[in-house]
Motif scaffolding. Sequence first.
Motif, PDB file in Angstrom:
ATOM      1  N   VAL A  52      -8.221  10.180 -11.366  1.00 29.88           N
ATOM      2  CA  VAL A  52      -7.648  11.510 -11.614  1.00 29.88           C
ATOM      3  C   VAL A  52      -7.508  12.258 -10.288  1.00 29.88           C
ATOM      4  N   TRP A  53      -8.485  12.096  -9.388  1.00 27.79           N
ATOM      5  CA  TRP A  53      -8.413  12.733  -8.065  1.00 27.79           C
ATOM      6  C   TRP A  53      -7.168  12.250  -7.314  1.00 27.79           C
ATOM      7  N   LEU A  54      -6.934  10.927  -7.343  1.00 29.48           N
ATOM      8  CA  LEU A  54      -5.752  10.375  -6.668  1.00 29.48           C
ATOM      9  C   LEU A  54      -4.469  10.889  -7.312  1.00 29.48           C
ATOM     10  N   LEU A  55      -4.467  10.951  -8.626  1.00 33.91           N
ATOM     11  CA  LEU A  55      -3.307  11.480  -9.346  1.00 33.91           C
ATOM     12  C   LEU A  55      -3.044  12.937  -8.963  1.00 33.91           C
ATOM     13  N   TYR A  56      -4.091  13.746  -8.910  1.00 33.46           N
ATOM     14  CA  TYR A  56      -3.972  15.138  -8.487  1.00 33.46           C
ATOM     15  C   TYR A  56      -3.399  15.232  -7.081  1.00 33.46           C
TER      16      TYR A  56
END
Length: 192
Positions: A52-56
């Motif tokens: 999710v961090w990478l997606l953000y």
Amino acid sequence: MTDAVVFEVSRGRLLLIGLVLGPLMTGAGVLILTAALNPAAVQWLAPASPLVWLLYLVIGGVGTAFFGFATVVGWLTLLRKPGAGLVVDADGFTDTSSGIAAGRTTWDQVTGWHLQHVQRQVNLCVMVQDPDSVLARMGPIKRLMSRGNVKLVGTPVCIGLTNLRGGPEPVLAAFEEYHGQWLSRNSGAGER
């Protein structure tokens, strides 16, 4: 019709988009990017996992860059652009109604046109003999966005009629009249 027909851009609609939607989407991108880079600053939006961090990070970075750039370019275009968004004449038409407008297209390049409705937007999609030549005369960002039009509707020449004063009917009438005159002068060199 003997003179050019000029269709002006509705500045009120463009101002609304530029004042509200552009900054709002840029702000959303900044918020998502902030949540990725400094989760403590935006605890309610903090990423729950590394994926999710990478997606953000990707969505926030791309969204901020794209919408920020589009907002600034849109405002600069709006501020320096005269009122004419579309000019139709005996030799063709010139579209400057949007940031990805194709510019000048002559009737000898036109093979037909159709209306395309997407949500509340009405576009006049003008089919051309050589879409690649139209794309070649565009800048890199315009070209990239116009390639999307080619994939979606088969042509890079898409005129947003919703932003033009008067609506679709007078534009279609001008196209029919001037293209018909051109065909008569050129003894049927092209077909609609």
